[in-house]
Design an enzyme around this catalytic site. Structure first.
Site, PDB file in Angstrom:
ATOM      1  N   ARG A 212      -3.427  -0.368  -5.363  1.00  0.00           N
ATOM      2  CA  ARG A 212      -2.766  -0.196  -6.657  1.00  0.00           C
ATOM      3  C   ARG A 212      -2.297  -1.554  -7.157  1.00  0.00           C
ATOM      4  NH1 ARG A 212       1.736   4.419  -5.708  1.00  0.00           N
ATOM      5  NH2 ARG A 212       2.977   2.775  -6.615  1.00  0.00           N
TER       6      ARG A 212
ATOM      7  N   ARG B 217      -1.138  -0.905   1.853  1.00  0.00           N
ATOM      8  CA  ARG B 217      -1.438   0.457   1.394  1.00  0.00           C
ATOM      9  C   ARG B 217      -2.717   0.480   0.556  1.00  0.00           C
ATOM     10  NH1 ARG B 217       3.269   3.863  -1.417  1.00  0.00           N
ATOM     11  NH2 ARG B 217       3.020   2.430  -3.147  1.00  0.00           N
TER      12      ARG B 217
ATOM     13  N   LYS C 130       8.254   7.633   0.433  1.00  0.00           N
ATOM     14  CA  LYS C 130       8.832   8.731  -0.351  1.00  0.00           C
ATOM     15  C   LYS C 130       7.758   9.704  -0.832  1.00  0.00           C
ATOM     16  CE  LYS C 130      10.855   6.996  -3.975  1.00  0.00           C
ATOM     17  NZ  LYS C 130      10.654   5.554  -3.873  1.00  0.00           N
TER      18      LYS C 130
ATOM     19  N   ARG D 238       8.901  -5.624  -7.384  1.00  0.00           N
ATOM     20  CA  ARG D 238       9.370  -4.239  -7.248  1.00  0.00           C
ATOM     21  C   ARG D 238      10.544  -4.135  -6.285  1.00  0.00           C
ATOM     22  NH1 ARG D 238       4.285  -0.954  -5.490  1.00  0.00           N
ATOM     23  NH2 ARG D 238       5.602   0.878  -5.634  1.00  0.00           N
TER      24      ARG D 238
ATOM     25  N   ARG E  18      16.120   6.246 -11.040  1.00  0.00           N
ATOM     26  CA  ARG E  18      15.998   4.940 -10.393  1.00  0.00           C
ATOM     27  C   ARG E  18      17.152   4.025 -10.788  1.00  0.00           C
ATOM     28  NH1 ARG E  18      10.182   4.906  -9.443  1.00  0.00           N
ATOM     29  NH2 ARG E  18       9.536   3.139  -8.174  1.00  0.00           N
TER      30      ARG E  18
HETATM   31  P1  AMP Z   1       6.371   4.731  -8.069  1.00  0.00           P
HETATM   32  O1  AMP Z   1       5.063   5.412  -7.892  1.00  0.00           O
HETATM   33  O2  AMP Z   1       7.539   5.681  -8.039  1.00  0.00           O
HETATM   34  O3  AMP Z   1       6.559   3.568  -7.144  1.00  0.00           O
HETATM   35  O4  AMP Z   1       6.381   4.148  -9.571  1.00  0.00           O
HETATM   36  C1  AMP Z   1       5.438   3.178  -9.974  1.00  0.00           C
HETATM   37  C2  AMP Z   1       5.987   2.389 -11.127  1.00  0.00           C
HETATM   38  O5  AMP Z   1       6.265   3.258 -12.246  1.00  0.00           O
HETATM   39  C3  AMP Z   1       7.307   1.672 -10.874  1.00  0.00           C
HETATM   40  O6  AMP Z   1       7.110   0.425 -10.235  1.00  0.00           O
HETATM   41  C4  AMP Z   1       7.849   1.526 -12.282  1.00  0.00           C
HETATM   42  O7  AMP Z   1       7.196   0.496 -12.975  1.00  0.00           O
HETATM   43  C5  AMP Z   1       7.429   2.827 -12.949  1.00  0.00           C
HETATM   44  N1  AMP Z   1       8.480   3.873 -12.780  1.00  0.00           N
HETATM   45  C6  AMP Z   1       8.329   5.090 -12.195  1.00  0.00           C
HETATM   46  N2  AMP Z   1       9.464   5.787 -12.262  1.00  0.00           N
HETATM   47  C7  AMP Z   1      10.370   5.023 -12.897  1.00  0.00           C
HETATM   48  C8  AMP Z   1      11.748   5.189 -13.252  1.00  0.00           C
HETATM   49  N3  AMP Z   1      12.426   6.313 -12.959  1.00  0.00           N
HETATM   50  N4  AMP Z   1      12.372   4.169 -13.903  1.00  0.00           N
HETATM   51  C9  AMP Z   1      11.708   3.031 -14.213  1.00  0.00           C
HETATM   52  N5  AMP Z   1      10.419   2.804 -13.899  1.00  0.00           N
HETATM   53  C10 AMP Z   1       9.742   3.783 -13.237  1.00  0.00           C
END
Ligand code: AMP
Length: 258
Positions: free
Chosen positions: A193, A160, A42, A204, A121
């Site tokens: 990460r 990654r 994404k 996740r 989300r």
């Molecule tokens: P991402 O980079 O989008 O995979 O986000 C990394 C982490 O940030 C996720 O695994 C969540 O812990 C947190 N996170 C980001 N966006 C959200 C969201 N909209 N709702 C809940 N947690 C989020």
């Protein structure tokens, strides 16, 4: 890859910070939500779309990562808790996420348009987003849902590697850097990460299935969902997205001019 149009200061730091932008507004701002499991690409697709459509990349994950190195006493208790949830691979709770979004709602009105990546989300977050956009009289062009089998997702995520300096991403087998563990773009030392480590990856993906998959139904029911296969090279997926968007963009243009 980095977003070329803006430093995203308002998004990363909150309402009071102003963005530095480098390109003129696009003739037709595009407003998208991207959905898909972690690891599906994404973020990369968001970057490619933003460069093509001149929209701004609004990633909630980037907001949480941006505060990671702030001294804890500068963070609100809610933000400290959010950080803890994020690094253990859990979703941050809805209330905290919605507070973070509320502080940044100005970004939805930006004339560059936006590509939301990682938000919403949950169904609750999607309902709140709809409400906010209704109040601002802003219409989403589409919600793009990327699809890929689970085994391929696990393989993509755990391999990654990310550059903490410029955010470029690589993969140990499918997109290795020229020099091991060194970023091709800026020479930074690549890291895995914390939320890409195998223990966090499992949590996740589970969190995704439970909380985020129902979102697809939410958007499918009212006809806003565009499903796109996430298989293949980033460029191939990008072309697929542009093809899928063409009819929506044509309708938006007709509404604007008609
Ligand atoms: P991402 O980079 O989008 O995979 O986000 C990394 C982490 O940030 C996720 O695994 C969540 O812990 C947190 N996170 C980001 N966006 C959200 C969201 N909209 N709702 C809940 N947690 C989020």
């Amino acid at each position: 890859v980095s977003t070329a149009i803006s430093d995203r200061a308002t998004w990363l730091k909150g309402q009071t910070a102003g963005c530095s932008t480098v390109l003129p507004f696009p003739p037709q701002p595009c407003r998208l939500v991207l959905l898909g499991a972690p690891g599906i690409g994404k973020g990369t697709q968001a970057e490619l779309l933003c460069r093509r459509l001149r929209s701004c990349h609004l990633s909630t994950g980037d907001v949480f990562r941006a505060i990671r190195y702030d001294p804890p006493d500068m963070l609100s208790p809610a933000m400290q808790q959010a950080l803890q949830q994020m690094t253990s691979g859990q979703l941050v709770d809805d209330q905290t996420v919605l507070d973070v979004i509320r502080e940044r709602s100005r970004c939805f009105e930006c004339q560059y348009g936006f590509v939301l990546d990682g938000f919403p989300r949950t169904v609750l977050q999607a309902e709140q987003l709809d409400q906010t956009l209704r109040q601002l009289r802003i219409k989403l062009d589409a919600v793009i849902s990327f699809e890929l089998p689970m085994e391929m997702l696990i393989e993509r995520l755990s391999g990654r590697r990310t550059c903490p300096q410029c955010k470029a991403t690589f993969h140990v087998t499918s997109r290795p850097p020229r020099k091991q563990d060194v970023c091709d773009s800026c020479g930074g030392k690549l890291i895995q990460r914390e939320d890409d480590r195998p223990e966090a990856v499992r949590v996740r993906l589970e969190a995704y299935t439970q909380s985020t998959a129902p979102l697809e139904n939410y958007y499918r029911e009212d006809g806003r969902l565009l499903a796109v296969s996430g298989d293949g090279s980033p460029e191939a997926v990008h072309e697929r997205v542009l093809d899928a968007l063409r009819p929506q963009r044509a309708v938006a243009t007709a509404q604007r001019t008609g």
